[in-house]
Enzyme design. Structure first.
Site, PDB file in Angstrom:
ATOM      1  N   SER A 759       0.792  -1.227   0.000  1.00  0.00           N
ATOM      2  CA  SER A 759       0.000   0.000   0.000  1.00  0.00           C
ATOM      3  C   SER A 759       0.824   1.278   0.000  1.00  0.00           C
ATOM      4  O   SER A 759       0.281   2.372  -0.084  1.00  0.00           O
ATOM      5  CB  SER A 759      -0.971   0.002   1.184  1.00  0.00           C
ATOM      6  OG  SER A 759      -0.254   0.162   2.369  1.00  0.00           O
ATOM      7  N   LYS A 802      -6.442   3.852   8.701  1.00  0.00           N
ATOM      8  CA  LYS A 802      -5.554   4.830   8.070  1.00  0.00           C
ATOM      9  C   LYS A 802      -6.178   6.227   8.088  1.00  0.00           C
ATOM     10  O   LYS A 802      -5.515   7.218   8.382  1.00  0.00           O
ATOM     11  CB  LYS A 802      -5.252   4.398   6.630  1.00  0.00           C
ATOM     12  CG  LYS A 802      -4.343   3.183   6.567  1.00  0.00           C
ATOM     13  CD  LYS A 802      -4.192   2.698   5.140  1.00  0.00           C
ATOM     14  CE  LYS A 802      -3.225   1.522   5.084  1.00  0.00           C
ATOM     15  NZ  LYS A 802      -3.131   0.954   3.736  1.00  0.00           N
TER      16      LYS A 802
END
Ligand code: ADP
Length: 875
Positions: A759, A802
């Site tokens: 990611s 996140k």
């Protein structure tokens, strides 16, 4: 044979015994279980192995009926410890094999802790007497004694090795040793043996011991003559001689043993054991009765029987589950967590309807401090079942779960059985904490053992290796917690239903702090809302500047620190009244009469109720204040109010005084203000993290160096990013040969934590573009997403964590893959209102959003509809 010429040190460590005497030349087995004696064994005998260390003094403590403590006998025996055996479970207990060396006089005790040490003076044998051939009277006595000793041996069974040895010794050893040896062998009471010990000169010792010997011979003869009892008595003699004479073999201790056995037998009868366990218990008890009491095996068997009777074979508590009560309890104990609570209620409802526990095991997964453990406690309390926490972190031995074989010294049952023993019912709520931290070592896989415990098909006959009997675990309600799913063994995961407990938003944390953590800490510190209040904006500052976490554990610690500081202030003020110099309670008695107190109580209850309403505190937590604490702490409160202004309302200054300068300040803006830096978002088992990725270039040979403990997936992402930048350099106005004489170094900070996963792709590309175009990335932007060689952005996991991390750090724009749009449903609106989420499909879109003014040349105008499109979006 014992050396005769030992010289004792001036100070000897002492083992103090109450039920026996060690005589020089004899060997005894001495059980050791008091703290001081255990200290001595540990520091002198089991560590360090010099011969000197193994000489210790044995002193008898005489218990007189009128005094409590008893006094130490002033003559003791130095002994050589020839063997130490023992077990550490369930409590430390050792057994020493000691051979007596010589007598000493105890002058004083020079040390008490950790074990007693005495100043001693060695007592020499009276050599003149021993070698005085002219003392005819003594010679006659010795002869008579030896004759008697031989007679006694003749009455014993010489096929027993120790009797054979005694026979040999009677012929060989010098008289002074023989007397002690015989005195140790014959049946005698404690005072009689002490008399022998005190008899330093040979003649006295002979005179004291001879009657004992003659009495013993008489007894042996009687036993022989009586046919009925003969076999039993012989057996006893053999048993005694075989086991070595132990201190406890005197008459009193024998009785103690019998009492203990009888007690154990009664316990077994009362324990309501199931048939199979009862059979084993009886068998073991019969074996125990045959054993010499101080053999290590005897204490092992005793421990085993203790476990058998302690286990709750048929004891259970009745469930008090009622769904509306459960809902109220869960709400009262925990703020938010709606999805989690709903799932728990469903689970409990199904259980109630089905009436059994067969079904998946609940497993709460989330970062530390989000309330996983405490929600399990709530489940236990709402069901009215005891709660037992079994921490699995670091367990890498299957025996920890399944127990050790009983034949090993120090063997013990596994954790499950130990847990049941301690909660005393067979249907507790058992928390398998940190199931993701199970290890695998050389001693088998604990995960496989847990499977057996959790499998409803097997666990009704779970067989612990130590217990060696099936125990029904099907009534135990197992619940697990974990930080991450990635390390949970997959067979275990199949048995469990995963419930994610995500981190909290800033607002949720403030509410948890105000409604739960503060009242809890106030109570723990003996304070109340009348003494200390922390406004919500201050809690918010504590969260922002002193904690960086997904949960609320650090917040709880900080609130506790504030409470401690106030508790000190209050305690100092409370102690002494400056005017009268009296303590609080005295002053109250003197100054306030009953009516005043009653009025004050009424006022106070009213006030507390008011503040209670104002603070909107949940009832369960707070109801304790006005009624119990409030009325009790009240006089103190009145007194306190005279000396300080109450309540203390915590402000920023106080926070800084107590907690120090802010620990975390968002320095992100400063760090991102140079080219070659961008903020990425990472998922870790402890919640989301923002990660400032940096790159620099310097003269070198076209290398790309990556640092920061990266895994191979991240290394590959960097290579993909570099290839993409090379290919599209022209559109970005980057020099084609940008790496000809240069090398690029990219660093992912927090190097001690290993990182991996795809990611970071978009962040790496953005950093490279920023470095090579010498343009700064927007300082309020964070990003996450996987990239392909052709610049397509693929979805990634952990979007909620996140986004929360970005929000915590004050970032206002987050770039995420468009395919993750569905994950936005889970994000609280308070976060979404403050963060602009940019959904992207391609790298071009990432760059467009990450840089002020974007990159014009990268987008071509679509001839069909006049819109600008990125090259990658055509793929
Ligand atoms: P975990 O097991 O997830 O590491 P804990 O259960 O130990 O976390 O929680 C830490 C502390 O935070 C506990 O005192 C708990 O009561 C409190 N806490 C966590 N979440 C909440 C919540 N939603 N409401 C009230 N208190 C909470």
């Amino acid at each position: 044979m014992v050396p005769h010429n030992v010289t004792l040190p001036k100070n000897l460590p002492l083992v103090i015994v109450s039920d026996g005497v060690l005589l020089p030349g004899s060997t005894i087995r001495l059980p050791v279980s008091s703290v001081k004696n255990i200290n001595l064994v540990r520091s002198r005998l089991t560590s360090g192995n010099s011969l000197r260390n193994t000489i210790i003094g044995i002193v008898t403590k005489e218990t007189s009926k009128d005094s409590h403590g008893g006094s130490l006998h002033d003559i003791g025996t130095a002994g050589l410890v020839v063997q130490v055996t023992g077990t550490n479970w369930p409590r430390p207990s050792y057994s020493l094999l000691i051979t007596g060396l010589c007598r000493f006089k105890l002058l004083s005790i020079v040390q008490e802790h950790p074990y007693p040490v005495g100043a001693v003076k060695q007592i020499e044998y009276d050599k003149s007497l021993a070698s005085d051939d002219n003392d005819l009277q003594l010679k006659d006595l010795i002869r008579e004694f030896k004759e008697a000793a031989k007679k006694m041996v003749a009455l014993l069974d010489v096929s027993v090795p120790s009797v054979a040895k005694l026979k040999e010794l009677v012929e060989q050893v010098p008289s002074q040793h023989l007397i002690d040896l015989i005195a140790a062998f014959v049946r005698a009471t404690l005072p009689e043996r002490l008399k022998v010990l005190d008899a330093v000169d040979l003649a006295t010792r002979l005179k004291v011991t001879l009657p004992l010997l003659l009495r013993h011979i008489q007894k042996l003869k009687e036993d022989r003559e009586s046919d009925d009892t003969r076999s039993r008595k012989d057996f006893k003699i053999v048993k005694v001689t075989r086991g070595g004479r132990g201190l406890s073999h005197d008459a009193d201790s024998y009785e103690d043993d019998q009492n203990e056995l009888a007690e154990l037998e009664a316990k077994i009868k009362e324990a309501n054991l199931p048939e199979h366990a009862l059979k084993t218990a009886k068998k073991e008890l019969a074996r125990l009765k045959q054993m010499a009491p101080h053999m290590p095996e005897s204490s092992m068997t005793r421990n085993y029987l203790d476990l058998l009777v302690d286990l709750p074979w048929s004891v259970s508590v009745k469930d008090t589950c009622n769904i509306s009560k459960a809902r109220a309890d869960l709400d009262a104990d925990h703020y938010g967590l709606e999805k989690v609570k709903r799932r728990i209620l469903e689970y409990l409802a199904v259980r109630q309807l089905r009436g059994d526990l067969k079904g998946p095991i609940l497993c709460f997964v989330g970062p530390p401090g989000v309330g996983k453990t405490s929600i399990v406690k709530s489940i236990a309390s709402t069901l009215g079942r005891p709660y037992y926490r079994m921490s699995l972190g670091g367990v890498s031995d299957q025996h920890d779960i399944r127990g050790h074989r009983r034949t090993y010294i120090g063997a013990m049952p596994g954790r499950v059985i130990q847990g049941l023993r301690s909660v005393k019912v067979n249907n507790p709520v058992m928390l398998l904490d940190e199931i993701d931290k199970l290890g695998t070592g050389i001693h088998g896989d604990p995960g496989a053992a847990l499977l057996e415990v959790l499998d409803p098909e097997q666990n009704s006959t779970f067989t612990d290796t130590y217990l060696n009997l099936p125990f029904d675990l099907s009534q135990v309600l197992f619940v697990a917690t974990a930080n991450t799913l990635s390390t949970i063994p997959s067979p275990l995961m199949d048995r469990m239903e995963i419930i994610h407990v995500p981190g909290y938003t800033q607002e949720e944390k403030v509410m948890i702090g105000a409604l739960h953590l503060l009242p809890k800490q106030l109570q723990e510190h003996g304070l109340s809302l009348d003494i200390l209040q922390i406004p919500q904006e201050i809690i918010s500052t504590i969260i922002g500047e002193y904690t960086r976490e997904a949960g609320v554990r650090a917040l709880e610690r900080k609130i506790a620190a504030v409470c401690r500081a106030v508790a000190v202030q209050v305690a100092e003020t409370k102690c002494v009244d400056p005017v009268t110099n009296k303590t609080d309670s005295e002053v109250i008695v003197a100054e306030i009469d009953d009516d005043q107190v009653q009025k004050a109580v009424d006022d106070q209850v009213e006030k507390v109720e008011e503040s209670h309403k104002e603070n909107n505190t949940l009832e369960k937590e707070d109801s304790s204040h006005p009624i119990t604490e409030g009325s009790q702490a009240l006089p103190n409160l009145l007194q306190l109010k005279e000396h300080m202004e109450l309540p203390i309302i915590v402000d920023l200054k106080m926070i800084q005084d107590v907690l120090g300068p802010p620990i975390f300040q968002s320095g992100l803006a400063g760090r991102v203000s140079v080219p070659g830096v961008a903020v990425g978002l990472a998922w870790t088992p402890v919640g989301g993290e923002v990660m400032v990725v940096e790159a620099t270039s310097s003269a070198g040979d076209s290398n790309l160096t990556l640092t920061g403990q990266l895994g191979s997936v991240m290394q590959e992402s960097a290579k993909i990013a570099l290839s993409w930048v090379r290919k599209h350099g022209e559109l970005l106005r980057i020099d084609k040969d940008f790496m000809k004489d240069e090398e690029i170094h990219m660093h992912f900070p927090a190097g001690a934590i290993s990182k991996d996963g795809p990611s970071a792709g978009v962040t790496i590309i953005t950093v490279l573009v920023s470095l090579l175009t010498k343009r700064c990335v927007r300082s309020d932007v964070a990003m996450t997403g996987e990239i392909t060689l052709n610049g397509v952005v693929l979805p990634v996991g952990g979007i909620k964590e996140k986004l929360m991390a970005a929000h915590r750090s004050g970032l206002t724009t987050v770039i995420i893959p468009a395919a993750n749009k569905k994950d936005l449903d889970d994000i609280p609106s308070s976060v979404l209102n403050e963060i602009e989420v940019v959904l992207v499909n391609t790298v071009e879109e990432v760059l467009q959003a990450a840089f002020d003014d974007g990159f014009e040349d990268m987008f071509e105008t679509d001839n069909d509809n006049g819109k600008s499109v990125s090259p990658s979006s055509k793929l």
